[in-house]
Design a protein around this motif. Structure first.
Motif, short mmCIF file in Angstrom:
data_model
loop_
_atom_site.label_atom_id
_atom_site.label_comp_id
_atom_site.label_asym_id
_atom_site.label_seq_id
_atom_site.Cartn_x
_atom_site.Cartn_y
_atom_site.Cartn_z
N SER A 103 60.20 -75.52 46.26
CA SER A 103 61.39 -74.81 45.78
C SER A 103 62.41 -75.74 45.15
O SER A 103 63.48 -75.31 44.74
CB SER A 103 62.03 -74.02 46.94
N SER A 104 62.11 -77.01 45.06
CA SER A 104 63.04 -77.99 44.49
C SER A 104 63.09 -77.87 42.97
O SER A 104 62.09 -77.59 42.32
CB SER A 104 62.59 -79.40 44.88
N ASN A 105 64.26 -78.09 42.40
CA ASN A 105 64.40 -78.10 40.94
C ASN A 105 64.31 -79.51 40.38
O ASN A 105 64.53 -79.72 39.20
CB ASN A 105 65.73 -77.46 40.53
N SER A 106 64.01 -80.48 41.20
CA SER A 106 63.90 -81.86 40.75
C SER A 106 62.52 -82.10 40.13
O SER A 106 61.65 -81.22 40.19
CB SER A 106 64.13 -82.82 41.93
N PRO A 107 62.28 -83.27 39.55
CA PRO A 107 60.95 -83.56 39.00
C PRO A 107 59.87 -83.39 40.07
O PRO A 107 60.19 -83.26 41.24
CB PRO A 107 61.06 -85.03 38.58
N PRO A 108 58.61 -83.42 39.67
CA PRO A 108 57.53 -83.23 40.66
C PRO A 108 57.68 -84.12 41.88
O PRO A 108 58.09 -85.27 41.77
CB PRO A 108 56.27 -83.57 39.88
N ASN A 109 57.38 -83.55 43.02
CA ASN A 109 57.44 -84.26 44.29
C ASN A 109 56.06 -84.37 44.90
O ASN A 109 55.21 -83.50 44.69
CB ASN A 109 58.34 -83.52 45.29
N THR A 110 55.84 -85.41 45.70
CA THR A 110 54.61 -85.52 46.48
C THR A 110 54.75 -84.62 47.70
O THR A 110 55.73 -84.71 48.43
CB THR A 110 54.38 -86.98 46.93
N ILE A 111 53.78 -83.75 47.87
CA ILE A 111 53.78 -82.83 49.01
C ILE A 111 52.50 -83.05 49.82
O ILE A 111 51.40 -83.05 49.26
CB ILE A 111 53.89 -81.36 48.55
N ASN A 112 52.66 -83.28 51.11
CA ASN A 112 51.53 -83.42 52.03
C ASN A 112 51.28 -82.08 52.71
O ASN A 112 52.24 -81.37 53.03
CB ASN A 112 51.83 -84.47 53.10
N TYR A 113 50.03 -81.75 52.92
CA TYR A 113 49.72 -80.52 53.65
C TYR A 113 48.72 -80.79 54.76
O TYR A 113 47.94 -81.74 54.70
CB TYR A 113 49.19 -79.44 52.71
#
Length: 175
Positions: free
Chosen positions: A160-170
């Motif tokens: 839901s962030s409007n910042s550049p792509p983020n690393t997301i761990n699942y």
């Protein structure tokens, strides 16, 4: 493995992995191997220092039988895994219909917007019980990462962030 045509009954085939951190994948050229713990396969892996298996050709059954193996080989059969960035670990569980409780994990780089569907490293044989996600780097202000929906073979990751792509761990758990 050698081609089975022409192999005499009782032929012994030792396979040794003698290097720390090394992995050997053995393909039996379509013949079946009777592995410890009652499983059979046409391929298997040996890894780690001083791991070995000795196979004997059984002409009457047209298959390779395990006659000896190192303790580390037995352990690797009980706890199959792929310990990579997007990987899994199977933990023996006698209460599970599959015989295992399975943990899976992974990482994606994702910007805001529609969910990104990730195919899991392996499909859960019975059910996916839970899934969760979090930012792998510093979370952006006001942003959140989540998982919904999830199935036995896929998870939908959201940012839901409007910042550049983020690393997301699942992380995903099931059986």
């Amino acid at each position: 493995m050698p081609a089975v045509s022409g192999i005499v009954d009782g032929f012994l085939c030792p396979i040794v992995c003698d290097a720390s951190g090394a992995t050997i994948t053995v393909n039996t050229n379509s013949a079946t191997v009777s592995l410890p713990k009652g499983s059979t396969s046409s391929s298997f892996t040996i890894s780690g220092l001083d791991s070995y298996i000795v196979l004997q050709w059984n002409l009457a059954e047209t298959m390779w039988n395990t006659i000896s193996a190192s303790p580390s080989f037995y352990v690797s059969l009980q706890f199959p895994s792929s310990l990579s960035t997007n990987g899994y670990k199977k933990i023996p569980d006698p209460n599970s219909p599959s015989g295992y409780f399975i943990e899976q994990w992974g990482q994606v780089s994702l910007g805001a917007g529609a969910p990104y569907y990730v195919t899991l490293p392996i499909t859960f044989p019975n059910a996916c019980l839970a899934a969760m996600a979090s930012f792998g780097d510093y979370p952006p202000p006001g942003g959140s990462a989540g998982v919904s929906p999830y199935t036995q073979s896929q998870v939908a990751i959201g940012n839901s962030s409007n910042s550049p792509p983020n690393t997301i761990n699942y992380w995903v758990k099931g059986y």
